[in-house]
Design an enzyme around this catalytic site. Structure first.
Site, short mmCIF file in Angstrom:
data_model
loop_
_atom_site.label_atom_id
_atom_site.label_comp_id
_atom_site.label_asym_id
_atom_site.label_seq_id
_atom_site.Cartn_x
_atom_site.Cartn_y
_atom_site.Cartn_z
N SER A 14 0.83 -1.20 0.00
CA SER A 14 0.00 0.00 0.00
C SER A 14 0.87 1.26 0.00
CB SER A 14 -0.93 -0.01 1.20
OG SER A 14 -0.25 -0.45 2.35
N ASP A 147 -3.70 -6.90 11.78
CA ASP A 147 -4.05 -7.22 10.39
C ASP A 147 -3.61 -8.64 10.03
OD1 ASP A 147 -5.26 -6.65 7.97
OD2 ASP A 147 -3.53 -5.59 7.14
P1 ADP Z 1 0.98 -3.98 2.43
O1 ADP Z 1 1.20 -3.10 3.61
O2 ADP Z 1 0.59 -3.16 1.26
O3 ADP Z 1 0.01 -5.08 2.67
P2 ADP Z 1 3.08 -5.96 2.54
O4 ADP Z 1 4.23 -5.68 3.45
O5 ADP Z 1 2.05 -6.93 3.07
O6 ADP Z 1 2.41 -4.60 2.07
O7 ADP Z 1 3.68 -6.50 1.16
C1 ADP Z 1 2.85 -6.75 0.03
C2 ADP Z 1 3.19 -8.11 -0.60
O8 ADP Z 1 4.57 -8.16 -1.02
C3 ADP Z 1 3.02 -9.29 0.36
O9 ADP Z 1 1.67 -9.77 0.41
C4 ADP Z 1 4.01 -10.29 -0.20
O10 ADP Z 1 3.41 -11.05 -1.26
C5 ADP Z 1 5.15 -9.43 -0.75
N1 ADP Z 1 6.21 -9.27 0.29
C6 ADP Z 1 6.24 -8.36 1.28
N2 ADP Z 1 7.33 -8.50 2.06
C7 ADP Z 1 8.02 -9.54 1.55
C8 ADP Z 1 9.26 -10.21 1.92
N3 ADP Z 1 9.98 -9.81 2.98
N4 ADP Z 1 9.66 -11.25 1.15
C9 ADP Z 1 8.92 -11.66 0.09
N5 ADP Z 1 7.76 -11.09 -0.31
C10 ADP Z 1 7.31 -10.04 0.41
#
Ligand code: ADP
Ligand code: MG
Length: 285
Positions: A14, A147
């Site tokens: 986001s 969350d």
């Molecule tokens: P948001 O706050 O928008 O939900 P996230 O931190 O959940 O953002 O990251 C969005 C997506 O990116 C996750 O659902 C995952 O698929 C991928 N992602 C995030 N962090 C990692 C990580 N450390 N390693 C691999 N994939 C990641």
């Protein structure tokens, strides 16, 4: 900053992109959250600062490890360096099962559940160390995840599940100050939030119960076309039965975590005690 070689984009958050990077000093593959802070309002910037501060305090094999952060003032970018989780997230596993018409085995569900439970236990009962090391009086800090959902549980390269995305979590001192606003996923919204709009550890337990249910049934326990009808279903706490293949023990845990009265839900501590030792697959290593 020059220490990280940018590789491909692995996700869209986001706040910005998630990119794979290689740390030049040791060639280690890591993940980098890339955030353009120009487009952020005060609330979003505060959320980001709180995410970074929370991540820094959490060191647990089932929580996405934070390593570093840096700010590029010229380009108005904030970079957060964290552990790279190569196995994707739980939502893709659930989707794949649904598409193929397969249920997860009971042992896989316990394998997943024990790890997420231990991660959440660390958030709720872990010890904040950054501020308190100097006076040796470790202060108990409760961290609410706020969350918990399949998209925020990642699979690490060590074959362990990792609870991630603390963007919306808040630190809560144990004087029971309650975080007042809800910003999470409506499907997993707890009954007390509908009626009183406050959030505490027991609301995380509710979301954990929803996640456990969804791992079994491959769909969330409460579903509706509109938010008001979803709210009615959640408040009534009527849970459709799990597929018959799953044990009474799993059914009992789901029933306990999805009690409409938050006081009747177990804490992570009680859940760990409720579990038969043979279910804790993570301890067998
Ligand atoms: P948001 O706050 O928008 O939900 P996230 O931190 O959940 O953002 O990251 C969005 C997506 O990116 C996750 O659902 C995952 O698929 C991928 N992602 C995030 N962090 C990692 C990580 N450390 N390693 C691999 N994939 C990641
Ligand atoms: Mg997320």
């Amino acid at each position: 900053m020059d220490n990280y070689e940018p590789l491909e984009i692995i996700g869209t958050g986001s706040f910005g992109l998630i990119r794979k990077v290689r740390r030049k000093s040791d060639s280690r593959i890591l993940a980098r959250k890339e955030i353009d802070y120009r487009r952020m309002n005060d609330k979003e910037r505060n959320q980001l600062v709180s995410e970074v501060n929370i991540l820094r305090e959490l060191k647990h094999p089932n929580i996405v490890r934070y390593y570093d952060r840096y700010i590029d003032n010229t380009n108005c970018m904030i970079y957060i360096i964290m552990e790279y989780c190569e196995g994707g997230d739980l939502s893709s596993i659930i989707k794949k099962c649904r598409k193929e018409g397969n249920y997860l085995s009971e042992s896989t569900i316990w394998f997943f559940f024990t790890q997420i439970l231990q991660a959440l236990h660390e958030c709720h009962y872990g010890y904040g160390n950054s501020k308190c090391d100097s006076d040796h009086s470790q202060q108990h800090i409760t961290i609410l995840h706020r969350d918990i959902k399949p998209e925020n549980v990642l699979l690490g390269s060590d074959n362990k599940l990792k609870l991630g995305d603390f963007g919306l979590s808040r630190k809560l001192n144990l004087d029971r100050e309650l975080a007042q606003t809800y910003v999470g996923t409506p499907y997993y919204m707890s009954p007390e939030l509908i009626t009183e709009s406050h959030y505490d550890t027991k609301s995380d337990i509710w979301s954990l119960g929803c996640l456990l249910y969804e791992l079994c049934a491959l769909q969330p326990p409460f579903q509706a076309k509109s938010q008001p009808s979803l709210a009615i279903k959640i408040s009534a706490g009527m849970i459709p039965p799990l597929p018959s293949r799953y044990s009474e023990e799993l059914n009992n845990i789901i029933r306990a975590t999805l009690m409409v009265d938050p006081n009747k839900r177990p804490t992570t501590m009680e859940l760990l005690k409720m579990m038969h030792p043979s279910r804790d697959i993570t301890r067998r290593e």
